[in-house]
Each structure stands twice: as C-alpha cells, then as structure tokens.
Design a protein around this motif. Structure first.
Motif, PDB file in Angstrom:
ATOM      1  N   UNK A 141       0.844  -1.310  -0.019  1.00  0.00           N
ATOM      2  CA  UNK A 141      -0.030  -0.072   0.285  1.00  0.00           C
ATOM      3  C   UNK A 141       0.681   1.279  -0.316  1.00  0.00           C
ATOM      4  N   UNK A 142       2.038   1.142  -0.449  1.00  0.00           N
ATOM      5  CA  UNK A 142       2.925   2.201  -0.405  1.00  0.00           C
ATOM      6  C   UNK A 142       2.618   3.346  -1.495  1.00  0.00           C
ATOM      7  N   UNK A 143       2.215   2.737  -2.792  1.00  0.00           N
ATOM      8  CA  UNK A 143       1.636   3.586  -3.745  1.00  0.00           C
ATOM      9  C   UNK A 143       0.979   4.728  -3.616  1.00  0.00           C
ATOM     10  N   UNK A 144       0.033   4.695  -2.618  1.00  0.00           N
ATOM     11  CA  UNK A 144      -0.829   5.655  -2.356  1.00  0.00           C
ATOM     12  C   UNK A 144      -0.131   6.828  -1.811  1.00  0.00           C
ATOM     13  N   UNK A 145       1.188   6.736  -1.359  1.00  0.00           N
ATOM     14  CA  UNK A 145       2.004   7.760  -0.523  1.00  0.00           C
ATOM     15  C   UNK A 145       3.248   8.214  -1.707  1.00  0.00           C
ATOM     16  N   UNK A 146       2.935   8.105  -2.860  1.00  0.00           N
ATOM     17  CA  UNK A 146       4.127   8.578  -3.531  1.00  0.00           C
ATOM     18  C   UNK A 146       3.552   8.982  -4.671  1.00  0.00           C
ATOM     19  N   UNK A 147       3.959  10.034  -5.507  1.00  0.00           N
ATOM     20  CA  UNK A 147       3.522  10.880  -6.490  1.00  0.00           C
ATOM     21  C   UNK A 147       3.942  10.316  -7.909  1.00  0.00           C
ATOM     22  N   UNK A 148       5.398   9.405  -7.896  1.00  0.00           N
ATOM     23  CA  UNK A 148       5.610   9.043  -9.232  1.00  0.00           C
ATOM     24  C   UNK A 148       6.713   7.718  -8.793  1.00  0.00           C
ATOM     25  N   UNK A 149       6.653   6.825  -9.736  1.00  0.00           N
ATOM     26  CA  UNK A 149       7.363   5.813  -9.576  1.00  0.00           C
ATOM     27  C   UNK A 149       8.181   5.653 -10.844  1.00  0.00           C
ATOM     28  N   UNK A 150       9.561   5.594 -11.000  1.00  0.00           N
ATOM     29  CA  UNK A 150      10.239   5.706 -11.956  1.00  0.00           C
ATOM     30  C   UNK A 150      11.108   4.184 -11.850  1.00  0.00           C
ATOM     31  N   UNK A 151      11.011   3.180 -12.868  1.00  0.00           N
ATOM     32  CA  UNK A 151      11.656   2.268 -12.694  1.00  0.00           C
ATOM     33  C   UNK A 151      12.801   2.073 -13.960  1.00  0.00           C
ATOM     34  N   UNK A 152      13.459   1.054 -14.200  1.00  0.00           N
ATOM     35  CA  UNK A 152      14.501   1.119 -15.282  1.00  0.00           C
ATOM     36  C   UNK A 152      13.873   1.217 -16.723  1.00  0.00           C
ATOM     37  N   UNK A 153      12.650   1.002 -16.821  1.00  0.00           N
ATOM     38  CA  UNK A 153      11.791   1.277 -18.105  1.00  0.00           C
ATOM     39  C   UNK A 153      11.539   2.730 -18.454  1.00  0.00           C
ATOM     40  N   UNK A 154      11.485   3.500 -17.168  1.00  0.00           N
ATOM     41  CA  UNK A 154      11.150   4.902 -17.358  1.00  0.00           C
ATOM     42  C   UNK A 154      12.163   5.753 -17.352  1.00  0.00           C
ATOM     43  N   UNK A 155      13.400   5.575 -17.493  1.00  0.00           N
ATOM     44  CA  UNK A 155      14.436   6.452 -17.498  1.00  0.00           C
ATOM     45  C   UNK A 155      15.249   6.440 -18.507  1.00  0.00           C
ATOM     46  N   UNK A 156      15.957   7.487 -18.962  1.00  0.00           N
ATOM     47  CA  UNK A 156      16.972   7.254 -20.131  1.00  0.00           C
ATOM     48  C   UNK A 156      18.122   6.393 -19.773  1.00  0.00           C
ATOM     49  N   UNK A 157      18.613   6.233 -18.570  1.00  0.00           N
ATOM     50  CA  UNK A 157      19.639   5.379 -18.142  1.00  0.00           C
ATOM     51  C   UNK A 157      19.453   5.104 -16.575  1.00  0.00           C
ATOM     52  N   UNK A 158      20.115   4.250 -16.279  1.00  0.00           N
ATOM     53  CA  UNK A 158      19.867   3.714 -14.642  1.00  0.00           C
ATOM     54  C   UNK A 158      20.783   4.711 -13.873  1.00  0.00           C
ATOM     55  N   UNK A 159      20.502   4.512 -12.493  1.00  0.00           N
ATOM     56  CA  UNK A 159      21.393   5.322 -11.685  1.00  0.00           C
ATOM     57  C   UNK A 159      22.804   4.616 -11.935  1.00  0.00           C
ATOM     58  N   UNK A 160      23.806   5.456 -11.607  1.00  0.00           N
ATOM     59  CA  UNK A 160      24.090   6.814 -11.139  1.00  0.00           C
ATOM     60  C   UNK A 160      24.126   7.796 -12.524  1.00  0.00           C
ATOM     61  N   UNK A 161      23.547   7.711 -13.694  1.00  0.00           N
ATOM     62  CA  UNK A 161      23.430   8.379 -14.568  1.00  0.00           C
ATOM     63  C   UNK A 161      22.792   9.494 -14.294  1.00  0.00           C
ATOM     64  N   UNK A 162      23.254  10.936 -14.485  1.00  0.00           N
ATOM     65  CA  UNK A 162      22.554  12.175 -14.016  1.00  0.00           C
ATOM     66  C   UNK A 162      21.196  12.034 -14.653  1.00  0.00           C
ATOM     67  N   UNK A 163      20.928  11.274 -15.739  1.00  0.00           N
ATOM     68  CA  UNK A 163      19.530  11.585 -16.607  1.00  0.00           C
ATOM     69  C   UNK A 163      18.397  10.822 -15.762  1.00  0.00           C
ATOM     70  N   UNK A 164      18.828   9.856 -14.739  1.00  0.00           N
ATOM     71  CA  UNK A 164      17.765   9.204 -13.972  1.00  0.00           C
ATOM     72  C   UNK A 164      17.234  10.003 -13.128  1.00  0.00           C
ATOM     73  N   UNK A 165      18.061  10.723 -12.369  1.00  0.00           N
ATOM     74  CA  UNK A 165      17.596  11.869 -11.346  1.00  0.00           C
ATOM     75  C   UNK A 165      16.790  12.937 -11.925  1.00  0.00           C
ATOM     76  N   UNK A 166      17.364  13.341 -13.045  1.00  0.00           N
ATOM     77  CA  UNK A 166      16.661  14.421 -13.785  1.00  0.00           C
ATOM     78  C   UNK A 166      15.402  14.193 -14.174  1.00  0.00           C
ATOM     79  N   UNK A 167      15.112  12.690 -14.515  1.00  0.00           N
ATOM     80  CA  UNK A 167      13.926  12.169 -15.013  1.00  0.00           C
ATOM     81  C   UNK A 167      12.880  12.295 -13.841  1.00  0.00           C
ATOM     82  N   UNK A 168      13.366  12.049 -12.558  1.00  0.00           N
ATOM     83  CA  UNK A 168      12.733  11.794 -11.451  1.00  0.00           C
ATOM     84  C   UNK A 168      12.279  13.387 -11.005  1.00  0.00           C
ATOM     85  N   UNK A 169      12.969  14.155 -10.984  1.00  0.00           N
ATOM     86  CA  UNK A 169      12.623  15.609 -10.768  1.00  0.00           C
ATOM     87  C   UNK A 169      11.635  16.268 -11.807  1.00  0.00           C
ATOM     88  N   UNK A 170      11.774  15.726 -13.236  1.00  0.00           N
ATOM     89  CA  UNK A 170      10.834  16.320 -14.181  1.00  0.00           C
ATOM     90  C   UNK A 170       9.292  15.519 -13.794  1.00  0.00           C
TER      91      UNK A 170
END
Length: 229
Positions: A141-170
């Motif tokens: 039931x944690x999904x009700x408390x978060x605004x976005x979930x970004x998994x490996x399919x949802x980002x241009x590259x995995x952490x620690x690539x800067x684009x992963x964090x930038x995608x989460x901020x966006x």
C-alpha cells in the motif's frame, strides 16, 4: 539554498528489505540442491556479483528480467558445483521464497505519510523492472503515498547516470536543487544524485561513516526526517 520541495527515494534496502528476502531465496535454492558447503554470506556475495555482471545486459534490453534471473542462477549453481545447473527451476524456487519473505524496513509507511503531511512531493527511483517494483509498492500500500514511480523502463539510463535523477525531478515538476535523494547506495543514491544537482541523504544501517562527512546520514528512516528541516 532553495527550499526543499521533493524527496526521491530508492526502494530496495531503503523502504523494502531486499537483503532479507534475497537471503531467504538463496537459502531455498541451496536447500533444494542439497548444498551446504557455502556459508550464507558467501552465497549472498556471489549472487550480488552475478547481479552486477548481468545488470548491464538487462539495462541494454539484451535480456528480460526473467532471462536475467535464469542466467544469474545458472551461474550461481555452476559456482556451487551443481552437476546439472537448471537456472529456470532455481529461479522459480528463489522467486517463491523471495516473495514469501517480503517485508518492509522499519517505519516505511509512517515515513511516507509524514512526507505527504509536510507537503513534500515524493518519487521512487529504482534500478529494477517495473513489474516487480510496482508490485512491491502495491502489496504494501505504499503506492498511495508516492507521486511518481520511475523504474528502469522509465528513465533514459539507470542510476548513477544524471539523467535518471533528472527524469525523477521532471516527473515531480521540481528543479534538482529543490530535491533530495535518499537511499542506501553511496554510488547510486548519493554520488550520482549530487552530480545531477540534487541534495542527498545516505541511509546506512551498518554503522559505517559516510565517505564525505558533509553528506548527512542516518541509520533509520525516522532519523532522516530531521535532516529534511
């Protein structure tokens, strides 16, 4: 320093006790193959190395999540000296025991509820596949408390690539300086986030001190909350 508006969280070993579940799965595989000559921590360390070796194939789309598991356990059983390593069967054994041991780390729901009460936007940023990670969040039931979930399919590259964090901020509609990354991996959740312009808090439960003393750290989720003030 800009006011903090968002908290981005790792999932495994930050909110979800992946280490305990992994050990349960590995113990089931070893028992199923009559293997007792490897200590549990040796099994865990070798398994972690296989994940590091195979993850690039998963991230590049060269294998599916299931295919990565089968390859991982074929290699693990070969390490263990199994005469006929059946990675497919071992994967099924592991996944059943792993899922049966699912548990959250102390305070995870309360922590997320408190972030929401403070008016902070929240996201999960994880280097694993959507099918598994979203199921974990939904199961507890944690999904009700978060605004976005970004998994490996949802980002241009995995952490620690800067684009992963930038995608989460966006996804949260906040600039990086107004976000903090919280997680257990120094490389993925601290160094990578800071390089991308975010703040970072290291959640380390082993008592080890942060390599950089300027980075705030806590050994509990409850202890993270005062660091957000």
């Amino acid at each position: 320093m800009p006011a903090l508006r968002a908290v981005i969280l790792d999932l495994d070993d930050t909110l979800f006790d992946d280490g305990a579940c992994t050990r349960a799965g590995l113990a089931a595989v070893a028992a199923g193959h009559g293997i007792s000559h490897w200590a549990p921590e040796e099994l865990f360390a070798r398994h972690a190395q296989h994940i590091r070796d195979i993850d690039p194939l998963l991230f590049r789309g060269e294998v599916s999540a299931h295919g990565a598991r089968v390859l991982r356990f074929t290699r693990q059983l070969t390490d263990l000296g199994a005469p006929q390593p059946d990675g497919e069967a071992a994967t099924l054994t592991y996944r059943a025991a792993y899922r049966g041991a699912w548990t959250l780390l102390d305070g995870a729901p309360d922590f997320l509820r408190e972030l929401r009460a403070r008016g902070l936007r929240t996201a999960i940023l994880t280097n694993y596949v959507r099918e598994v990670q979203r199921e974990k969040l939904s199961h507890f039931g944690l999904d009700q408390w978060v605004d976005a979930v970004l998994c490996i399919e949802d980002v241009p590259a995995p952490k620690p690539d800067p684009r992963a964090y930038q995608a989460a901020c966006a996804a949260l509609a906040v600039p990086p300086p107004e976000a903090v990354m919280v997680g257990d991996s120094w490389t993925n959740d601290v160094e990578g986030a800071r390089a991308a312009g975010l703040r970072a808090i290291w959640l380390h439960r082993g008592g080890q001190r942060a390599p950089d003393p300027q980075v705030p750290q806590s050994d509990t989720l409850a202890g993270v909350l005062p660091l957000l003030d």
